[in-house]
Design an enzyme around this catalytic site. Structure first.
Site, PDB file in Angstrom:
ATOM      1  N   LYS A 144       0.969  -1.753  -0.266  1.00 22.08           N
ATOM      2  CA  LYS A 144       0.042  -0.150  -0.103  1.00 22.08           C
ATOM      3  C   LYS A 144       1.088   1.404  -0.045  1.00 22.08           C
ATOM      4  CE  LYS A 144      -1.798   1.738   4.105  1.00 22.08           C
ATOM      5  NZ  LYS A 144      -1.364   3.309   4.226  1.00 22.08           N
ATOM      6  N   ASN A 145       1.952   1.830   0.522  1.00 20.16           N
ATOM      7  CA  ASN A 145       2.197   2.677   0.919  1.00 20.16           C
ATOM      8  C   ASN A 145       3.203   3.114  -0.433  1.00 20.16           C
ATOM      9  OD1 ASN A 145       0.890   3.153   3.659  1.00 20.16           O
ATOM     10  ND2 ASN A 145       3.111   2.785   4.885  1.00 20.16           N
ATOM     11  N   CYS A 159      -6.358   8.097   8.328  1.00 24.05           N
ATOM     12  CA  CYS A 159      -6.072   7.621  10.024  1.00 24.05           C
ATOM     13  C   CYS A 159      -5.855   8.153  10.911  1.00 24.05           C
ATOM     14  CB  CYS A 159      -5.507   6.033   9.835  1.00 24.05           C
ATOM     15  SG  CYS A 159      -6.118   4.426   9.054  1.00 24.05           S
ATOM     16  N   ARG A 218      -1.100  14.307  13.317  1.00 22.00           N
ATOM     17  CA  ARG A 218      -0.018  14.730  11.564  1.00 22.00           C
ATOM     18  C   ARG A 218      -0.305  15.557  10.823  1.00 22.00           C
ATOM     19  NH1 ARG A 218      -2.467   8.458   9.014  1.00 22.00           N
ATOM     20  NH2 ARG A 218      -0.327   8.312   8.696  1.00 22.00           N
ATOM     21  N   ASP A 276       3.205   0.200  12.215  1.00 21.73           N
ATOM     22  CA  ASP A 276       1.832   0.125  11.622  1.00 21.73           C
ATOM     23  C   ASP A 276       1.814  -1.278  11.810  1.00 21.73           C
ATOM     24  OD1 ASP A 276       1.030   2.447  10.326  1.00 21.73           O
ATOM     25  OD2 ASP A 276       2.670   1.944   8.681  1.00 21.73           O
ATOM     26  N   ARG A 301      -9.042  -0.160   3.920  1.00 20.20           N
ATOM     27  CA  ARG A 301      -8.218   0.486   3.209  1.00 20.20           C
ATOM     28  C   ARG A 301      -6.665   0.267   2.746  1.00 20.20           C
ATOM     29  NH1 ARG A 301      -7.769   5.618   6.057  1.00 20.20           N
ATOM     30  NH2 ARG A 301      -6.531   5.794   4.301  1.00 20.20           N
TER      31      ARG A 301
HETATM   32  C1  UD1 Z   1       3.947   7.270   6.664  1.00 21.63           C
HETATM   33  C2  UD1 Z   1       2.758   5.372   6.232  1.00 21.63           C
HETATM   34  C3  UD1 Z   1       2.275   4.884   7.428  1.00 21.63           C
HETATM   35  C4  UD1 Z   1       3.401   4.543   8.776  1.00 21.63           C
HETATM   36  C5  UD1 Z   1       4.154   5.978   8.406  1.00 21.63           C
HETATM   37  C6  UD1 Z   1       5.371   5.532   9.532  1.00 21.63           C
HETATM   38  C7  UD1 Z   1       1.811   6.377   3.500  1.00 21.63           C
HETATM   39  C8  UD1 Z   1       0.952   6.445   2.787  1.00 21.63           C
HETATM   40  N1  UD1 Z   1       1.804   5.797   5.058  1.00 21.63           N
HETATM   41  O1  UD1 Z   1       2.641   7.910   7.354  1.00 21.63           O
HETATM   42  O2  UD1 Z   1       1.350   3.838   7.360  1.00 21.63           O
HETATM   43  O3  UD1 Z   1       2.671   4.275   9.971  1.00 21.63           O
HETATM   44  O4  UD1 Z   1       4.354   6.336   7.250  1.00 21.63           O
HETATM   45  O5  UD1 Z   1       6.049   5.323   9.277  1.00 21.63           O
HETATM   46  O6  UD1 Z   1       3.062   6.366   3.193  1.00 21.63           O
HETATM   47  N2  UD1 Z   1       5.445  14.653  10.809  1.00 21.63           N
HETATM   48  C9  UD1 Z   1       5.629  15.617  11.554  1.00 21.63           C
HETATM   49  N3  UD1 Z   1       5.091  16.603  10.476  1.00 21.63           N
HETATM   50  C10 UD1 Z   1       4.571  16.738   9.220  1.00 21.63           C
HETATM   51  C11 UD1 Z   1       4.675  15.425   8.790  1.00 21.63           C
HETATM   52  C12 UD1 Z   1       4.787  13.961   9.483  1.00 21.63           C
HETATM   53  O7  UD1 Z   1       5.880  16.615  12.577  1.00 21.63           O
HETATM   54  O8  UD1 Z   1       5.108  17.486   7.975  1.00 21.63           O
HETATM   55  C13 UD1 Z   1       4.934  13.212  12.548  1.00 21.63           C
HETATM   56  C14 UD1 Z   1       4.087  12.986  12.142  1.00 21.63           C
HETATM   57  O9  UD1 Z   1       3.308  13.486  12.916  1.00 21.63           O
HETATM   58  C15 UD1 Z   1       5.089  11.591  12.807  1.00 21.63           C
HETATM   59  C16 UD1 Z   1       6.387  11.940  12.160  1.00 21.63           C
HETATM   60  O10 UD1 Z   1       6.679  12.882  11.692  1.00 21.63           O
HETATM   61  O11 UD1 Z   1       5.095  11.163  14.464  1.00 21.63           O
HETATM   62  C17 UD1 Z   1       6.533  10.220  11.062  1.00 21.63           C
HETATM   63  O12 UD1 Z   1       5.086  10.556  10.471  1.00 21.63           O
HETATM   64  P1  UD1 Z   1       4.684  10.809   8.757  1.00 21.63           P
HETATM   65  O13 UD1 Z   1       6.474   9.879   8.543  1.00 21.63           O
HETATM   66  O14 UD1 Z   1       5.892  11.836   7.845  1.00 21.63           O
HETATM   67  O15 UD1 Z   1       4.438   9.518   8.598  1.00 21.63           O
HETATM   68  P2  UD1 Z   1       3.404   9.665   6.790  1.00 21.63           P
HETATM   69  O16 UD1 Z   1       4.190  10.006   6.092  1.00 21.63           O
HETATM   70  O17 UD1 Z   1       1.960  10.632   7.512  1.00 21.63           O
END
Ligand code: UD1
Length: 419
Positions: free
Chosen positions: A22-23, A116, A121, A306, A398
Site C-alpha cells: 500500500k505505502n 487514519c 499528523r 504499523d 483501506r
Molecule cells: C507514513 C505511512 C504510514 C506509517 C508512517 C510511519 C503512507 C501512506 N503512510 O505515514 O503507514 O505509519 O509513514 O512509518 O506511507 N510529522 C510531523 N510533521 C510533518 C510530517 C510528519 O511532525 O510534516 C510527524 C508525524 O506526526 C509522525 C512522524 O512525523 O509523528 C512520522 O510521520 P510520517 O513518517 O510523515 O508518516 P506519514 O507519511 O503520515
C-alpha cells in the site's frame, strides 16, 4: 460501515500470497502525474486507498485502465478541476498532490489531507521543504493555496524529524527542479526506495548516498515505463503474527523478508521458528505459547509503528510481562480499550502499554477505529473464545486486500455483515 462476526478460537495455518505494498503503491500512483508518457504498474493491491487514489487521478483527467496491472497516462490533465473534498480527506497520501500538481499546474488550491486518526499528523515538514524548494504556500481555513514560478529550485534540505510523507513530497518536487536537491536525514523506509527505483526507471536522476542522504539532479522530461511495486512488508508481518498468536504455522509467498529484520528477531526471541527465502518467509509456533518481549516503534529500520497493534496483541497472550512503546503516533492505542473488553491485561501510561499476558481472550462486541487497530482486533477475534463482533470494519479494507478470504483460507471463521 460493515461488521465482522468472528468465531474462535482457531489455529491459523497454511499459505498466504502477500499483495503489493500500500505505502509503495500510493506514492507511485501520485508520481505518475509527473510524466505525460504511458506507464504500467504491476502488483498493485486491490484496496480502498488505491481506489481512492485512482478516483482522484481520474478526477484530474488521468486515463487509467485497470486490469491485472494499471496502465496510466497523465497527458491531458484538467487544471480547472475541483478536487473532491471527500476523496482528499479520505487518505493522508493526498498530500502528495501538492508537489505533483505544482509541477503540472504551477498553482493549486486543495483541501488539507485526512487519513487514519492515529495522531495529530501535522504537515509542517512538507510545507517547510516545499517552500525551501521555491514554493509559496499559505494555509487558510481548511485549504492549502500554493504556487511556484515556473519550476521548483534545487536546494539543500535537512528534515529535522524522520518523515516518510515529507521525504516523498520533497523527492516528487525535486525531480524536475532546477539544479541539484540534497535531502538529508531523509526517511529510509523501503517504500521510499521503491518510489526512487520507479522514478529512475522512467528517467529521473536520484541517488541515495549512505543511509539517509538523497541527491536529486533535476531533469527535463520523464519517460514512460513498466514497474512492479514491492510486496507489502506490513501485511507480511501481520500474517506472521497471525500464526504466532494462534500457535499456528504459516508461509508468506511473494514477499521480501529482508525488510522485516527487526520484527523477525523479536518473533524468534518469542520462540517462533522462522525460515526465510528470497521471496518467502515462514513462521512456526505450533502449539507453543510465545514469550513476552518489549518493543519500541521507530523509523525504519526500527520496529514499524504499523505493526505495533498486531504485536501488542501477541504480547497480550504471551507468557510474562512486556512493555510496548510507541514513538511515532501519539494516538495509536485506542484499540487497547477494545482488547481490555476481551479480557486482555493491559495498562496505558503516556506512550507505553504495560502488558501482562493472559491465557485466553473472550469474544465480545468491539469497534475498529483505524486500519491497523482493525486488523489487530480481527486477529484477536480469531483466537478469542466465542463470538466477536467488530463494527466499523471497513477501516481494514483501506490497506488489506481480500482480508477475510485470506484469513478464512488459513482457518479463520469470519462472516462480513454488510451495512
Ligand atoms: C507514513 C505511512 C504510514 C506509517 C508512517 C510511519 C503512507 C501512506 N503512510 O505515514 O503507514 O505509519 O509513514 O512509518 O506511507 N510529522 C510531523 N510533521 C510533518 C510530517 C510528519 O511532525 O510534516 C510527524 C508525524 O506526526 C509522525 C512522524 O512525523 O509523528 C512520522 O510521520 P510520517 O513518517 O510523515 O508518516 P506519514 O507519511 O503520515
Amino acid at each position: 460501515m460493515d461488521k465482522f462476526l468472528i468465531k474462535g478460537p482457531v489455529q491459523l495455518k497454511g499459505e498466504v500470497y502477500i499483495s503489493g505494498s500500500k505505502n509503495s503503491a500510493l506514492p507511485i500512483l501520485f508520481a505518475s502525474l509527473l510524466t505525460t508518457e504511458l506507464i504500467e504498474i504491476k502488483n498493485i493491491p486491490k484496496i480502498k486507498d488505491v481506489d481512492i487514489t485512482i478516483k482522484l487521478l481520474l478526477n484530474l483527467g488521468v486515463t487509467i485502465k485497470r486490469g491485472k496491472s494499471l496502465i496510466i497516462k497523465a497527458n491531458n490533465l484538467n487544471s480547472h478541476c475541483i478536487l473532491s473534498k471527500k476523496l482528499i480527506k479520505s487518505i493522508r497520501a493526498s498530500i502528495w498532490l501538492l508537489s505533483t500538481l505544482l509541477v503540472r499546474f504551477k498553482k493549486i488550491k486543495m483541501y488539507l489531507p485526512g487519513g487514519c486518526s492515529i495522531g495529530k499528523r501535522p504537515i509542517d515538514l512538507h510545507i517547510k521543504n516545499l517552500k525551501k524548494l521555491g514554493a509559496k504556500i499559505n494555509i487558510k481555513n481548511d485549504f492549502i493555496i500554493a504556487s511556484i514560478n515556473n519550476q521548483f529550485k534545487g536546494t539543500h534540505i535537512f528534515i529535522k524529524k524522520s518523515s516518510v510523507g515529507a521525504t516523498i513530497n520533497s523527492i516528487l518536487a525535486a525531480v524536475y527542479a532546477k539544479n541539484i536537491t540534497i535531502i538529508e536525514n531523509a526517511a529510509k523506509e523501503p517504500e521510499i526506495q521503491d518510489l526512487i527505483k520507479f522514478l529512475n526507471i522512467i528517467g529521473a536522476n536520484i541517488k541515495v548516498e549512505g543511509t539517509n542522504k538523497i541527491i536529486i539532479t533535476g531533469i527535463k522530461k520523464l519517460s514512460g515505463g513498466v514497474y512492479t511495486i514491492m510486496s507489502d512488508r506490513i501485511e507480511t508481518g501481520t500474517f506472521l503474527i497471525a500464526a504466532a498468536i494462534s500457535k499456528g504455522k504459516i508461509i508468506c509467498k511473494n514477499t521480501n523478508p529482508k525488510y522485516l529484520n527487526t520484527l523477525l528477531k523479536k518473533l524468534m526471541y518469542m520462540g517462533a521458528i522462522i525460515k526465510i527465502g528470497k521471496n518467502w518467509c515462514s513462521l512456526d509456533m505450533t502449539n507453543k505459547r510465545p514469550k513476552a518481549v518489549n518493543i519500541i516503534t521507530g523509523p525504519y529500520p526500527n520496529f514499524p509503528t504499523d505493526i505495533q497493534p498486531q504485536f501488542t496483541l501477541l504480547n497480550c497472550i504471551a507468557l510474562g510481562k512486556s512493555i510496548v512503546t510507541e514513538t511515532i503516533f501519539e494516538n495509536r492505542f485506542i484499540y487497547i480499550y477494545e482488547l481490555i473488553k476481551m479480557g486482555a491485561n493491559l495498562f496505558i501510561k503516556n506512550n507505553q502499554v504495560f502488558c501482562k499476558g493472559v491465557n485466553i481472550l473472550y469474544g465480545t462486541k468491539i469497534q475498529a477505529t483505524d486500519l491497523r487497530a482493525a486488523i489487530s482486533l480481527v486477529l484477536a477475534g480469531c483466537i478469542a473464545k466465542g463470538i466477536t463482533i467488530i463494527s466499523d470494519i471497513n477501516h481494514i479494507d483501506r490497506g488489506y486486500e481480500n482480508i477475510e478470504n485470506k484469513l478464512i483460507n488459513l482457518g479463520a471463521k469470519i462472516i462480513r455483515i454488510k451495512n
